[in-house]
Scaffold this active site. Structure first.
Site, PDB file in Angstrom:
ATOM      1  N   THR A 198      -3.309   6.243 -22.069  1.00  0.00           N
ATOM      2  CA  THR A 198      -3.108   4.912 -21.531  1.00  0.00           C
ATOM      3  C   THR A 198      -1.629   4.603 -21.684  1.00  0.00           C
ATOM      4  O   THR A 198      -0.906   5.322 -22.381  1.00  0.00           O
ATOM      5  CB  THR A 198      -3.897   3.850 -22.319  1.00  0.00           C
ATOM      6  N   GLU A 211      -0.601   4.708  -0.544  1.00  0.00           N
ATOM      7  CA  GLU A 211      -1.459   5.897  -0.742  1.00  0.00           C
ATOM      8  C   GLU A 211      -0.654   7.165  -0.532  1.00  0.00           C
ATOM      9  O   GLU A 211       0.148   7.256   0.398  1.00  0.00           O
ATOM     10  CB  GLU A 211      -2.643   5.854   0.233  1.00  0.00           C
ATOM     11  N   ARG A 244      -1.097  -2.378 -18.663  1.00  0.00           N
ATOM     12  CA  ARG A 244      -2.393  -1.687 -18.685  1.00  0.00           C
ATOM     13  C   ARG A 244      -2.377  -0.604 -17.628  1.00  0.00           C
ATOM     14  O   ARG A 244      -2.128  -0.880 -16.454  1.00  0.00           O
ATOM     15  CB  ARG A 244      -3.541  -2.644 -18.361  1.00  0.00           C
ATOM     16  N   ASP A 271      -6.458  13.669 -25.214  1.00  0.00           N
ATOM     17  CA  ASP A 271      -6.403  12.262 -24.802  1.00  0.00           C
ATOM     18  C   ASP A 271      -5.657  11.497 -25.892  1.00  0.00           C
ATOM     19  O   ASP A 271      -6.212  11.205 -26.946  1.00  0.00           O
ATOM     20  CB  ASP A 271      -7.838  11.740 -24.629  1.00  0.00           C
ATOM     21  N   LYS A 278      -1.155   0.918 -25.118  1.00  0.00           N
ATOM     22  CA  LYS A 278      -1.456   0.843 -26.560  1.00  0.00           C
ATOM     23  C   LYS A 278      -0.146   1.001 -27.341  1.00  0.00           C
ATOM     24  O   LYS A 278       0.726   0.149 -27.178  1.00  0.00           O
ATOM     25  CB  LYS A 278      -2.547   1.853 -26.892  1.00  0.00           C
ATOM     26  N   TYR A 329       0.848  -1.197   0.000  1.00  0.00           N
ATOM     27  CA  TYR A 329       0.000   0.000   0.000  1.00  0.00           C
ATOM     28  C   TYR A 329       0.876   1.237   0.000  1.00  0.00           C
ATOM     29  O   TYR A 329       1.816   1.327   0.792  1.00  0.00           O
ATOM     30  CB  TYR A 329      -0.912   0.023   1.243  1.00  0.00           C
TER      31      TYR A 329
HETATM   32  C1  LIG Z   1      -8.358   3.294 -24.783  1.00  0.00           C
HETATM   33  C2  LIG Z   1      -8.793   4.686 -24.554  1.00  0.00           C
HETATM   34  C3  LIG Z   1      -9.087   5.184 -23.274  1.00  0.00           C
HETATM   35  C4  LIG Z   1      -9.334   4.336 -22.053  1.00  0.00           C
HETATM   36  O1  LIG Z   1      -8.487   3.472 -21.640  1.00  0.00           O
HETATM   37  P1  LIG Z   1      -8.794   2.388 -20.511  1.00  0.00           P
HETATM   38  O2  LIG Z   1      -7.438   2.141 -19.987  1.00  0.00           O
HETATM   39  O3  LIG Z   1      -9.433   1.259 -21.198  1.00  0.00           O
HETATM   40  O4  LIG Z   1      -9.682   3.009 -19.496  1.00  0.00           O
HETATM   41  C5  LIG Z   1      -9.324   6.529 -23.125  1.00  0.00           C
HETATM   42  N1  LIG Z   1      -9.330   7.351 -24.173  1.00  0.00           N
HETATM   43  C6  LIG Z   1      -9.089   6.914 -25.417  1.00  0.00           C
HETATM   44  C7  LIG Z   1      -9.108   7.889 -26.544  1.00  0.00           C
HETATM   45  C8  LIG Z   1      -8.840   5.563 -25.650  1.00  0.00           C
HETATM   46  O5  LIG Z   1      -8.666   5.128 -26.908  1.00  0.00           O
END
Ligand SMILES: *Cc1c(COP(=O)(O)O)cnc(C)c1O
Length: 419
Positions: A228, A58, A237, A202, A231, A56
């Protein structure tokens, strides 16, 4: 193939071990074209399963709510410093559990319930956290969507400006899950400034391309950049947030204690490894090959008669409009037929799709995972051929099985990262 499983798990829980083994086998012998997926290195996976999962922590480095955090601080500081360097960011937060959590924290930091948000229409490539009605973003805020042009199938910045001036949003979001073209972050920033909105980029999908200098960076332009880590960035993840020093305390506060509890320290440990990999010169070559491979796949599909949304791609993904070659075939059916031949992808709406989101007229295809296993342009042409043959076989199960056998043999020559 050699399993990654360690003996203790095999002995203590054969039932789980068996399911993991079958998933290893599935990943090894199928073609992964889902644009948001990748195969991490053994180093990343090792860090992700380390003893950091036991702790933990936090709070933030130097300001924890628990004892025993000396190595937690060391790893989180390392992850933060590497990430800052990667994107030339003033401030970073590496605790977001996922992309969705990163976005949540930014919304909480700058919005009140009912505030207006301008974001890319989900049916045109936006993400569910950008305002889907059944997501908290759509339930909590007044979402005004912008879309792509019917003609060009690209975002029209004049239309975005007009909507921004008309609706005076508190927050403008740019970024997408299914948009094959380049984002003009500078133009978004100019519009945000004009209307007094904050800007969030994003970059979940394109983060790796940005790191390699193959897509313009949002960091100099946007107030907040979220992403993220799993990707194109090819980490575990997870999520992250970057912002300017002036907003640092606000962002940190809205991750913890605002929206999350204890950080996933094993994931942060794996993020540090992935960021380290992304700092190396080879990562730039990998990202360039992702783009080259997407181009090769796009070209090979076009030459087989498929129409690509906006005519092609600038990045790692493309949207295939199936109607040109298979007028009666839905994305849903295509996805299922391809899976039966070992080709994994997802159905996707195309802009102005006449079919429902559960059916769709398109497929989204991405090159990051195949590039990780060593595919280059000739292999991508072969992927297009296999995909076209599997779809053309259609109801003919034996025809699809024949393609499936070729896919399996093809994969055997390009093993995934192993210990
Ligand atoms: C994949 C994605 C997310 C979210 O990702 P998670 O880890 O699945 O919550 C947010 N914004 C965009 C544009 C994405 O393609």
């Amino acid at each position: 193939m050699v399993s990654h499983l360690s003996l203790p798990l095999v002995e203590s829980d054969p039932e789980v071990a068996d399911i993991i083994r079958r998933e290893e086998e599935r990943q090894e012998y199928t073609l992964e074209l889902i644009a948001s997926e990748n195969h991490v290195s053994v180093a990343v996976r090792t860090a992700n399963s380390s003893v950091f999962t036991n702790k933990y922590a936090e709070g933030y480095p130097g300001k924890r709510y628990y004892g025993g955090c000396v190595h937690m601080d060391a790893i989180e500081d390392l992850a933060r410093n590497r990430l800052k360097k990667l994107f030339a960011a003033e401030h970073v937060n590496v605790q977001a559990h996922s992309g969705a959590q990163a976005n949540t924290a930014v919304y909480m930091a700058v919005l009140k319930p009912g505030d207006t948000v301008l974001s890319l229409d989900l049916a045109h490539g936006g993400h569910l956290t950008h305002g889907l009605k059944v997501n908290f973003s759509g339930a909590m805020y007044n979402i005004v969507p912008y879309g792509v042009d019917r003609e060009t199938e690209r975002i029209n910045m004049l239309a975005v400006r007009q909507l921004a001036q008309e609706h005076k949003p508190k927050l403008i979001i740019c970024g997408a899950s299914a948009y094959p073209r380049t984002f003009d972050f500078a133009a978004f920033a100019e519009i945000a400034k004009e209307v007094g909105a904050r800007l969030m980029a994003d970059v979940a999908h394109i983060a790796g391309l940005i790191v390699a200098g193959l897509h313009p960076s949002s960091v100099p332009h946007a107030d907040f950049t979220t992403s993220t880590t799993h990707k194109t960035l090819r980490g575990p993840r997870g999520g992250l947030i970057m912002c300017r020093t002036a907003d640092a305390a606000l962002v940190d506060k809205w991750i913890f204690p605002g929206t999350q509890g204890g950080p996933l320290m094993h994931t942060i440990c794996a993020k540090a490894v992935a960021f380290g990999e992304a700092l190396r010169p080879e990562f730039k070559h990998y990202q360039q090959q992702i783009i080259n491979n997407a181009q090769a796949l796009a070209e090979a599909l076009r030459s087989r008669g498929y129409r690509l949304v906006s005519g092609g791609t600038d990045n790692h993904l493309m949207l295939v409009d199936l109607r040109a070659v298979h007028p009666d075939l839905t994305g849903k059916q295509a996805e299922a037929w391809l899976e039966s031949a070992g080709i994994i992808c997802n159905k996707n709406m195309i802009p102005f799709d006449e079919r429902k989101p559960t059916l769709t007229s398109g497929l989204r295809l991405g090159s990051p995972a195949l590039t990780t296993r060593g595919f280059k342009e000739p292999e991508m042409t072969k992927v297009a051929d296999l995909l076209h043959r599997a779809l053309s076989a259609g109801e003919d199960e034996a025809g699809r099985a024949k393609v499936g056998a070729e896919v399996r043999e093809f994969c055997r020559h390009f093993p995934l990262p192993h210990a």
